[in-house]
Design an enzyme around this catalytic site. Structure first.
Site, short mmCIF file in Angstrom:
data_model
loop_
_atom_site.label_atom_id
_atom_site.label_comp_id
_atom_site.label_asym_id
_atom_site.label_seq_id
_atom_site.Cartn_x
_atom_site.Cartn_y
_atom_site.Cartn_z
N ASN A 219 0.87 -1.18 0.00
CA ASN A 219 0.00 0.00 0.00
C ASN A 219 0.90 1.22 0.00
OD1 ASN A 219 -1.86 2.01 0.42
ND2 ASN A 219 -2.19 1.53 2.59
N TRP A 220 1.03 1.82 -1.16
CA TRP A 220 1.98 2.94 -1.29
C TRP A 220 1.46 4.23 -0.65
CZ3 TRP A 220 4.14 2.84 -7.02
CH2 TRP A 220 4.82 1.63 -7.23
N LYS A 221 0.18 4.25 -0.31
CA LYS A 221 -0.46 5.47 0.23
C LYS A 221 -0.22 6.63 -0.74
CE LYS A 221 0.42 3.53 4.74
NZ LYS A 221 0.14 3.67 6.15
N HIS B 263 -9.45 1.24 4.47
CA HIS B 263 -8.19 1.41 5.21
C HIS B 263 -8.45 2.37 6.38
CE1 HIS B 263 -4.10 2.56 6.21
NE2 HIS B 263 -3.71 1.46 5.60
N GLU C 219 -6.83 4.75 7.53
CA GLU C 219 -6.59 6.18 7.25
C GLU C 219 -7.79 6.79 6.55
OE1 GLU C 219 -2.84 5.63 5.27
OE2 GLU C 219 -1.97 5.00 7.18
N GLU D 214 -5.65 -5.03 10.39
CA GLU D 214 -4.61 -4.03 10.65
C GLU D 214 -4.89 -3.30 11.96
OE1 GLU D 214 -2.50 -2.81 6.80
OE2 GLU D 214 -4.20 -1.48 7.03
N GLY E 65 2.38 2.15 10.59
CA GLY E 65 3.34 3.24 10.44
C GLY E 65 4.03 3.64 11.73
N SER F 188 3.20 -2.30 10.28
CA SER F 188 4.66 -2.35 10.46
C SER F 188 5.25 -3.72 10.15
CB SER F 188 5.05 -1.87 11.86
OG SER F 188 4.65 -0.53 12.05
N GLY G 11 2.77 -1.15 4.22
CA GLY G 11 2.85 0.28 3.90
C GLY G 11 4.29 0.70 3.67
N GLY G 12 4.91 1.22 4.70
CA GLY G 12 6.27 1.77 4.60
C GLY G 12 7.27 0.88 3.87
C1 PEP Z 1 -0.78 0.10 5.80
O1 PEP Z 1 -0.71 1.21 5.33
O2 PEP Z 1 -1.73 -0.64 5.53
C2 PEP Z 1 0.31 -0.37 6.69
C3 PEP Z 1 0.22 -1.53 7.27
O3 PEP Z 1 1.35 0.50 6.85
P1 PEP Z 1 2.77 0.15 7.58
O4 PEP Z 1 3.25 -1.14 6.98
O5 PEP Z 1 3.65 1.31 7.22
O6 PEP Z 1 2.51 0.04 9.03
#
Ligand code: PEP
Length: 248
Positions: free
Chosen positions: A9-11, A94, A96, A166, A172, A212, A233-234
């Protein structure tokens, strides 16, 4: 046997040219992956990334979709628009989007229906806040989110849906759920699906962990029997890191 699925997930990261560079670097690194690999990119990157993914095993995903087919929804994108760009997966609900853009259990459900009606598979996110986690409300929250997300979704559509568990406090933040805790909550989500649809669909549906997840912890998370992949994500923003997670 459930085939694991690892999705990036590049956001709101990567311009179209940066996106092209990233997937071009990524493709050879994941060519032998045994799991399904997806990159969920910003809308404006979709067309260029689709071209760059030709001949690779990486699938194209988006990060949101509107529930209506068309109309006066300034700034929104419909499922038929994504379909024409050959988008295979879309992330829905998601945290966010729930937190910053007013996404509710009801809009999540409507969006899932719109995506499926257009032949797009769904990664639907559920998860508890830190406060809910500390007050032992995780099970109540994820069960409610799951029940509402799947409202009026017929059993035959279940194979088009992946659930991502999640915990919001882990997204993040560098804090990861322990594999055992993630396993426990994911088992509860699976039981909820069992109550709604019966045993076989609940055993067949794939449930990812997200929060994470990175090259260091992917292996132990993926070793848990109920965890069928990750939403990343990251660590999906660097080809090498994402490839290490994919090749856990
Ligand atoms: C996400 O954005 O779904 C996510 C899990 O981010 P991260 O891996 O950065 O925690």
């Amino acid at each position: 046997m459930r085939k694991p699925i690892i999705a990036g997930n590049w956001k709101m990261n990567k311009t179209p040219e940066e996106a092209k560079t990233l997937v071009t670097e990524l493709a050879p690194l994941v060519k032998d992956a045994t799991c399904e690999v997806v990159v969920c990119v910003p809308f404006v990157d979709l067309a260029l990334v689709k071209k760059a993914l030709k001949g690779t095993k990486i699938k194209l995903g988006a990060q949101n979709v509107h529930w209506a087919e068309s109309g006066a929804f300034t700034g929104e994108i419909s499922a038929s628009m994504l379909k024409e760009l050959k988008v295979e997966y879309v992330i829905i609900g998601h945290s966010e989007r729930r937190q910053y853009f007013g996404e509710t259990d009801q809009t999540v459900n409507a969006k899932i229906k719109a995506a499926i009606a257009n032949g797009i598979k769904v990664i639907v996110c559920v998860g508890e806040t830190l406060e809910q986690h500390e007050q032992d409300e995780t099970i109540t929250v994820v069960s409610r989110q799951t029940i509402e997300a799947f409202k009026d979704i017929p059993k035959e559509d279940l194979k088009k849906i992946v659930i991502a568990y999640e915990p919001i406090w882990a997204i993040g933040t560098g804090k990861t759920s322990s594999p055992e805790d993630a396993e426990e909550t994911i088992s509860v989500i699976r039981k909820t699906i069992k109550k709604l649809y019966g045993s076989a669909p609940s055993e067949a549906i794939r449930i990812q962990y997200g929060g994470s997840m990175n090259p260091k912890n992917a292996k132990e998370l993926m070793a848990m029997p109920s965890i069928d992949g990750g939403l990343i994500g990251g660590a999906s923003l660097k080809a090498e890191d994402f490839a290490k997670v994919v090749n856990y």
